[in-house]
Design a protein around this motif. Structure first.
Motif, PDB file in Angstrom:
ATOM      1  N   PRO A 488      -8.984   6.520  -1.603  1.00 59.04           N
ATOM      2  CA  PRO A 488      -9.496   7.171  -2.841  1.00 59.04           C
ATOM      3  C   PRO A 488      -8.455   7.288  -3.943  1.00 59.04           C
ATOM      4  CG  PRO A 488     -10.250   8.344  -0.896  1.00 59.04           C
ATOM      5  CD  PRO A 488      -9.293   7.296  -0.404  1.00 59.04           C
ATOM      6  N   LEU A 489      -7.202   7.602  -3.610  1.00 56.24           N
ATOM      7  CA  LEU A 489      -6.195   7.762  -4.660  1.00 56.24           C
ATOM      8  C   LEU A 489      -5.838   6.418  -5.292  1.00 56.24           C
ATOM      9  CD1 LEU A 489      -3.762  10.455  -3.201  1.00 56.24           C
ATOM     10  CD2 LEU A 489      -5.606  10.735  -4.860  1.00 56.24           C
ATOM     11  N   LEU A 490      -5.778   5.368  -4.480  1.00 52.56           N
ATOM     12  CA  LEU A 490      -5.485   4.050  -5.061  1.00 52.56           C
ATOM     13  C   LEU A 490      -6.641   3.568  -5.914  1.00 52.56           C
ATOM     14  CD1 LEU A 490      -3.674   2.133  -2.141  1.00 52.56           C
ATOM     15  CD2 LEU A 490      -2.690   3.302  -4.124  1.00 52.56           C
ATOM     16  N   LYS A 491      -7.853   3.896  -5.490  1.00 54.86           N
ATOM     17  CA  LYS A 491      -9.008   3.556  -6.326  1.00 54.86           C
ATOM     18  C   LYS A 491      -8.952   4.320  -7.645  1.00 54.86           C
ATOM     19  CE  LYS A 491     -12.684   2.044  -3.212  1.00 54.86           C
ATOM     20  NZ  LYS A 491     -14.060   2.330  -2.736  1.00 54.86           N
ATOM     21  N   LYS A 492      -8.503   5.556  -7.574  1.00 55.14           N
ATOM     22  CA  LYS A 492      -8.368   6.380  -8.794  1.00 55.14           C
ATOM     23  C   LYS A 492      -7.393   5.739  -9.761  1.00 55.14           C
ATOM     24  CE  LYS A 492      -6.829  11.051 -10.145  1.00 55.14           C
ATOM     25  NZ  LYS A 492      -8.034  11.489 -10.881  1.00 55.14           N
ATOM     26  N   ILE A 493      -6.243   5.269  -9.214  1.00 54.26           N
ATOM     27  CA  ILE A 493      -5.246   4.614 -10.069  1.00 54.26           C
ATOM     28  C   ILE A 493      -5.823   3.338 -10.671  1.00 54.26           C
ATOM     29  CG2 ILE A 493      -2.961   3.547 -10.112  1.00 54.26           C
ATOM     30  CD1 ILE A 493      -2.194   5.367  -7.773  1.00 54.26           C
ATOM     31  N   LEU A 494      -6.525   2.546  -9.847  1.00 58.14           N
ATOM     32  CA  LEU A 494      -7.074   1.273 -10.310  1.00 58.14           C
ATOM     33  C   LEU A 494      -8.110   1.485 -11.417  1.00 58.14           C
ATOM     34  CD1 LEU A 494      -7.455  -1.786 -10.065  1.00 58.14           C
ATOM     35  CD2 LEU A 494      -9.077  -1.364  -8.205  1.00 58.14           C
ATOM     36  N   VAL A 495      -8.985   2.470 -11.218  1.00 58.25           N
ATOM     37  CA  VAL A 495     -10.082   2.679 -12.176  1.00 58.25           C
ATOM     38  C   VAL A 495      -9.583   3.341 -13.453  1.00 58.25           C
ATOM     39  CG1 VAL A 495     -12.258   3.912 -12.566  1.00 58.25           C
ATOM     40  CG2 VAL A 495     -11.830   2.757 -10.376  1.00 58.25           C
ATOM     41  N   GLU A 496      -8.739   4.381 -13.300  1.00 59.03           N
ATOM     42  CA  GLU A 496      -8.341   5.165 -14.464  1.00 59.03           C
ATOM     43  C   GLU A 496      -7.121   4.602 -15.176  1.00 59.03           C
ATOM     44  OE1 GLU A 496      -7.954   9.260 -13.373  1.00 59.03           O
ATOM     45  OE2 GLU A 496      -9.895   9.333 -12.352  1.00 59.03           O
ATOM     46  N   THR A 497      -6.242   3.935 -14.440  1.00 61.98           N
ATOM     47  CA  THR A 497      -5.033   3.380 -15.062  1.00 61.98           C
ATOM     48  C   THR A 497      -4.778   1.982 -14.510  1.00 61.98           C
ATOM     49  OG1 THR A 497      -3.683   4.422 -13.340  1.00 61.98           O
ATOM     50  CG2 THR A 497      -3.957   5.641 -15.397  1.00 61.98           C
ATOM     51  N   PRO A 498      -5.594   0.997 -14.887  1.00 64.66           N
ATOM     52  CA  PRO A 498      -5.432  -0.352 -14.333  1.00 64.66           C
ATOM     53  C   PRO A 498      -4.061  -0.962 -14.620  1.00 64.66           C
ATOM     54  CG  PRO A 498      -6.937  -0.354 -16.211  1.00 64.66           C
ATOM     55  CD  PRO A 498      -6.704   1.066 -15.854  1.00 64.66           C
ATOM     56  N   GLY A 499      -3.502  -0.664 -15.795  1.00 63.41           N
ATOM     57  CA  GLY A 499      -2.178  -1.188 -16.097  1.00 63.41           C
ATOM     58  C   GLY A 499      -1.132  -0.599 -15.167  1.00 63.41           C
ATOM     59  N   HIS A 532       3.620   6.032  -6.717  1.00 65.31           N
ATOM     60  CA  HIS A 532       4.692   6.730  -7.425  1.00 65.31           C
ATOM     61  C   HIS A 532       4.291   7.165  -8.832  1.00 65.31           C
ATOM     62  CE1 HIS A 532       5.360   2.917  -9.487  1.00 65.31           C
ATOM     63  NE2 HIS A 532       6.268   3.502 -10.274  1.00 65.31           N
ATOM     64  N   ASP A 533       3.370   6.449  -9.463  1.00 63.12           N
ATOM     65  CA  ASP A 533       2.968   6.780 -10.835  1.00 63.12           C
ATOM     66  C   ASP A 533       1.575   7.366 -10.903  1.00 63.12           C
ATOM     67  OD1 ASP A 533       5.198   6.283 -12.311  1.00 63.12           O
ATOM     68  OD2 ASP A 533       4.709   4.201 -12.775  1.00 63.12           O
ATOM     69  N   ILE A 534       1.107   7.968  -9.798  1.00 63.01           N
ATOM     70  CA  ILE A 534      -0.262   8.504  -9.812  1.00 63.01           C
ATOM     71  C   ILE A 534      -0.412   9.633 -10.821  1.00 63.01           C
ATOM     72  CG2 ILE A 534       0.153  10.204  -7.972  1.00 63.01           C
ATOM     73  CD1 ILE A 534      -2.704   9.540  -6.970  1.00 63.01           C
ATOM     74  N   GLY A 535       0.716  10.246 -11.221  1.00 64.85           N
ATOM     75  CA  GLY A 535       0.660  11.312 -12.237  1.00 64.85           C
ATOM     76  C   GLY A 535       0.183  10.809 -13.586  1.00 64.85           C
ATOM     77  N   LYS A 536       0.262   9.504 -13.802  1.00 65.83           N
ATOM     78  CA  LYS A 536      -0.182   8.945 -15.080  1.00 65.83           C
ATOM     79  C   LYS A 536      -1.700   8.975 -15.225  1.00 65.83           C
ATOM     80  CE  LYS A 536       3.800   5.855 -15.685  1.00 65.83           C
ATOM     81  NZ  LYS A 536       4.255   4.447 -15.835  1.00 65.83           N
ATOM     82  N   GLU A 578       0.505  16.388  -3.196  1.00 65.69           N
ATOM     83  CA  GLU A 578       0.558  17.607  -2.378  1.00 65.69           C
ATOM     84  C   GLU A 578      -0.835  18.175  -2.153  1.00 65.69           C
ATOM     85  OE1 GLU A 578       3.208  20.079  -4.568  1.00 65.69           O
ATOM     86  OE2 GLU A 578       5.004  19.364  -3.522  1.00 65.69           O
ATOM     87  N   LYS A 579      -1.648  18.142  -3.201  1.00 68.20           N
ATOM     88  CA  LYS A 579      -3.006  18.658  -3.086  1.00 68.20           C
ATOM     89  C   LYS A 579      -3.815  17.858  -2.083  1.00 68.20           C
ATOM     90  CE  LYS A 579      -7.006  19.933  -5.920  1.00 68.20           C
ATOM     91  NZ  LYS A 579      -7.587  19.942  -7.280  1.00 68.20           N
ATOM     92  N   GLN A 580      -3.575  16.556  -2.044  1.00 67.80           N
ATOM     93  CA  GLN A 580      -4.275  15.686  -1.103  1.00 67.80           C
ATOM     94  C   GLN A 580      -3.606  15.646   0.275  1.00 67.80           C
ATOM     95  OE1 GLN A 580      -7.205  14.145  -1.742  1.00 67.80           O
ATOM     96  NE2 GLN A 580      -7.187  15.215  -3.722  1.00 67.80           N
ATOM     97  N   LEU A 586       6.098  10.391   0.466  1.00 70.73           N
ATOM     98  CA  LEU A 586       5.464   9.836  -0.739  1.00 70.73           C
ATOM     99  C   LEU A 586       5.548  10.838  -1.893  1.00 70.73           C
ATOM    100  CD1 LEU A 586       2.297   8.075   0.699  1.00 70.73           C
ATOM    101  CD2 LEU A 586       4.630   7.236   0.485  1.00 70.73           C
ATOM    102  N   ILE A 587       5.435  12.117  -1.579  1.00 70.26           N
ATOM    103  CA  ILE A 587       5.571  13.144  -2.620  1.00 70.26           C
ATOM    104  C   ILE A 587       6.974  13.100  -3.220  1.00 70.26           C
ATOM    105  CG2 ILE A 587       5.560  15.626  -3.031  1.00 70.26           C
ATOM    106  CD1 ILE A 587       3.490  15.854  -0.756  1.00 70.26           C
ATOM    107  N   ALA A 588       7.984  12.920  -2.335  1.00 71.39           N
ATOM    108  CA  ALA A 588       9.369  12.857  -2.812  1.00 71.39           C
ATOM    109  C   ALA A 588       9.578  11.635  -3.702  1.00 71.39           C
ATOM    110  CB  ALA A 588      10.323  12.808  -1.623  1.00 71.39           C
ATOM    111  N   ILE A 589       8.958  10.528  -3.357  1.00 67.83           N
ATOM    112  CA  ILE A 589       9.095   9.322  -4.194  1.00 67.83           C
ATOM    113  C   ILE A 589       8.509   9.562  -5.575  1.00 67.83           C
ATOM    114  CG2 ILE A 589       8.249   6.949  -4.467  1.00 67.83           C
ATOM    115  CD1 ILE A 589       8.561   6.642  -1.415  1.00 67.83           C
ATOM    116  N   ALA A 590       7.324  10.188  -5.621  1.00 66.58           N
ATOM    117  CA  ALA A 590       6.693  10.469  -6.926  1.00 66.58           C
ATOM    118  C   ALA A 590       7.574  11.393  -7.769  1.00 66.58           C
ATOM    119  CB  ALA A 590       5.316  11.098  -6.712  1.00 66.58           C
ATOM    120  N   ARG A 591       8.221  12.353  -7.118  1.00 69.66           N
ATOM    121  CA  ARG A 591       9.016  13.336  -7.857  1.00 69.66           C
ATOM    122  C   ARG A 591      10.402  12.799  -8.223  1.00 69.66           C
ATOM    123  NH1 ARG A 591       8.000  17.945  -4.808  1.00 69.66           N
ATOM    124  NH2 ARG A 591       6.510  18.740  -6.362  1.00 69.66           N
TER     125      ARG A 591
END
Length: 705
Positions: A488-499, A532-536, A578-580, A586-591
């Motif tokens: 679901p999170l990778l789909k979220k990245i693909l749909v909302e931020t394809p770049g 790593h860039d899911i915050g975008k 963290e919420k998921q 992976l959280i440390a990589i994002a941060r």
């Protein structure tokens, strides 16, 4: 679960060496108590001349030393004496006859010198000359009267008598004969003497007495050969043994002295407790503990990982031993070998997925040896070897078949492979025992082999999440699942931020290759790069890779506002993960993937209006990368974004750009908190350059039609 997490939190503060000694010591004590009962033979309260309450078999092969010695003595005593013929006996007996006649002749010479010598004086003189023969009792058959007759005889008659006796005795003593045949040969000498007419009548009795005296057995006992034959006879008697599994007494049978003696030798009486098995178990556990301590002590991984691995290793091992204990309790209720139901691949699969393959091999060896001791039927001398080999081969097969980077579905495939391996081993076992089995027994063993393999997979899949969550582990299996594009999170990245999604895929390729080059966890770097860039995804339009209509939202914002929007994506991404309840790695990589780097574009833009602006105000809050994987992702992230903006990338341009970016990170002290060496940084640059050159290689221009 909360208590376990609290315990793990406290253990993180303990030095690994101390923790290793503590865990190994406590686990060894638990292992001893779990294994202790398995080494104690069943004993019985039985006395001689009672009726046996049940059929009793010998738990071991043991020699009956007392009975063996008795049989050997009997065999030795049954060996007859060995004899050898001696020609010297004839010569010796003829010499004795010669000595007698010489002594008589000497006395007769003395008599001539003293004609008045009395008869008694003559006898005393003769006895003195024959003193040696008398001591040997050789002359017992000859009386004093007969010697007087010899003294009174003519010298010529004496010479004839001597010659006659020498010939007659020599002829008989030249033949081999034993003591029991002496009378017959004496008779022959007497017959020869009586047939001779040359002797005076008064010397006949003397001749017969001397002839009988001279004849003795010519075959004497050969002591050396006799002893050799006796030793050979002893050696030919094989040791009498009570064999392992041999029925000593059947139910309802009277226990006589011989049976009671065998029961005593087998050590199945209540008053025959032995410390030897207990000492053996202690030595076994010390050996296993020492091997495990060396294994983890020499590990090159970081202390946090080693602490977790040590705990996982012993928890799984003790769980397996508890399972063996349960199986051993019910094993006695069945005629078939229930131990074949034990999940052979459970321990190696769990440890390979949670720790590594090297630890899985060690665990397999320890588990198989322990099972051989604990799952024996009470008739094995040391261990139930077929059970030990069954678990050893099943475990090794699972290690080879299970892919470290596989999905959970590969556990099922591995289980089926293990089931096939179990079937082959049990077939080998049934053929080698050369015993006839009933159809129900054969069906049981087939079902046991399959069940063991499938149960291994089922328990592995059931226990794996428990260990992953309890020890905060990110296994390769879990990483592979997280890399699934359908997550679901990778789909979220693909749909909302394809770049951003495409950027993350490129970063993943670069980071994976670079981590593999320096021996870091490439799979973790790849999956971490995906997220790593899911915050975008919170403000996708503020990031250039997601701007497709030519409009830049930052044009309407102040540099400070733009800075906040850009910097926020690192912490926003960490919070989403963290919420998921995503893995902390992976959280440390994002941060940490930007560390404390500055947002240079907006810093320079702010400086245009305010020369006194502080660059530290335009830095990410960090922390800096704490691991090699995080540092590599930082480099790959910056390099990918920079190379993507190049118009005509060439290998030379790419190499220059990569060097510049890495040098900038080094000068900015971004790698100070991870153990990335300069040599490894060089390898990272080489791997990234090679990967980028493969991506941006020159293409052939096809003509337009």
């Amino acid at each position: 679960m909360t208590a376990l997490k609290e315990l793990l939190s406290q253990l993180r503060k303990v030095k690994f060496t101390f923790l290793l000694l503590l865990v190994v010591s406590l686990s060894s004590i638990l292992l001893f108590f779990l294994m202790y009962g398995s080494t104690q033979n069943e004993t019985y309260e039985i006395s001689a001349f009672e009726i046996s309450p049940k059929t009793i078999r010998s738990p071991k092969t043991i020699e009956d030393i007392e009975k063996t010695e008795l049989e050997r003595v009997r065999a030795e005593q049954a060996v007859p004496n060995s004899y050898r013929f001696s020609e010297d006996i004839m010569k010796n007996r003829q010499a004795i006859l010669g000595s007698i006649f010489t002594a008589v002749s000497d006395v007769k010479v003395e008599v001539k010198k003293d004609p008045d010598m009395t008869s008694d004086t003559k006898m005393k003189l003769l006895q003195k000359k024959l003193e040696g023969l008398e001591k040997e009792q050789t002359l017992l058959p000859v009386t004093d009267d007969q010697f007087k007759q010899l003294l009174s005889a003519e010298q010529g008659d004496l010479n004839n008598l001597h010659e006659l006796l020498t010939h007659a005795v020599g002829r008989e003593l030249s033949k081999p004969f034993k003591a029991e045949q002496v009378p017959m040969h004496r008779y022959e000498v007497e017959r020869n003497i009586r047939e001779t007419n040359t002797l005076p009548r008064d010397l006949l009795d003397v001749a017969l007495a001397l002839g009988r005296m001279a004849v003795v057995e010519t075959e004497i006992i050969d002591e050396e050969l006799t002893v050799k034959n006796q030793m050979d006879a002893r050696a030919s008697v094989e040791a009498i043994r009570i064999l392992q599994g041999q029925v000593i007494v059947r139910e309802g049978q009277l226990i006589d002295r011989d049976v009671y003696h065998q029961l005593k030798l087998s050590g199945v009486l209540n008053n025959q407790s032995s410390l030897k098995p207990t000492l053996g178990i202690i030595l076994f556990i010390l050996f296993v503990s020492g091997l495990t301590a060396i294994h983890f002590g020499k590990s090159k991984r970081d202390e946090i990982f080693k602490k977790k691995a040590l705990g996982i290793f012993y928890i799984i091992l003790l769980l397996a031993v508890v399972l063996m204990k349960i199986v051993s309790y019910i094993d006695y209720e069945f005629d078939v070998l229930i131990a074949f139901l034990f999940p052979t691949a459970l321990v190696p699969m769990l440890i390979k997925l949670l720790i590594n393959e090297r630890s899985a091999v060690l665990a397999t060896i320890i588990t198989s040896a322990t099972a051989g001791i604990m799952l024996q039927e009470g008739l094995a001398a040391i261990m139930q070897m077929e059970v030990a080999l069954y678990i050893l081969f099943g475990g090794i097969v699972s290690i080879y078949l299970l892919s470290e980077h596989g999905r959970r579905s590969t556990i099922l495939q591995t289980s089926l492979g293990v089931a096939g391996s179990n079937m082959m081993f049990i077939l080998f076992y049934l053929l080698m025992t050369q015993t006839s089995y009933t159809t129900p027994e054969l069906i049981f063993y087939a079902v046991a082999a399959i069940s063991s393999g499938l149960l291994s997979g089922a328990l592995t899949m059931g226990l794996l999440p428990f260990f992953e969550s309890s020890f905060h582990l990110l296994s390769n299996m879990r990483l592979v699942e997280l890399s699934n594009p359908n997550h679901p999170l990778l789909k979220k990245i693909l749909v909302e931020t394809p770049g951003t999604y495409h950027h993350s895929i490129m970063v993943a390729n670069l980071a994976d290759a670079a981590c593999e080059a320096i021996g870091a966890n490439g799979l973790l770097a790849r999956v971490g790069s995906y997220y790593h860039d899911i915050g975008k995804t919170i403000h996708p339009g503020f990031f250039i890779e997601n701007q497709h209509n030519g409009r830049n939202l930052h044009d309407a914002l102040t540099p400070e506002k733009s800075r906040d929007m850009i910097i926020a994506h690192a912490e926003d991404g960490a919070k989403i993960l963290e919420k998921q309840r995503m893995p902390k790695e992976l959280i440390a990589i994002a941060r940490q993937h930007h560390g404390t780097s500055s947002v240079k574009f907006f810093y320079l833009k702010a400086k245009e209006t305010n020369p006194d602006v502080n660059e530290d105000d335009f830095r990410y809050p960090g922390p800096k990368p704490q691991t090699k994987e995080n540092a590599v992702i930082m480099i790959a992230d910056s390099v990918e974004a920079a190379v993507r903006s190049m118009k005509e990338p060439t290998p030379e341009k790419i190499a220059t750009l990569v060097n510049a970016i890495v040098r900038g990170k080094l000068e900015d002290d971004q790698f100070d908190e991870c153990d990335l060496s300069l040599k490894e940084i060089k390898l990272v640059k080489q791997a990234i350059n090679e990967t980028l050159n493969g991506i941006f290689h020159n293409r052939i221009e096809y003509p337009n039609k």
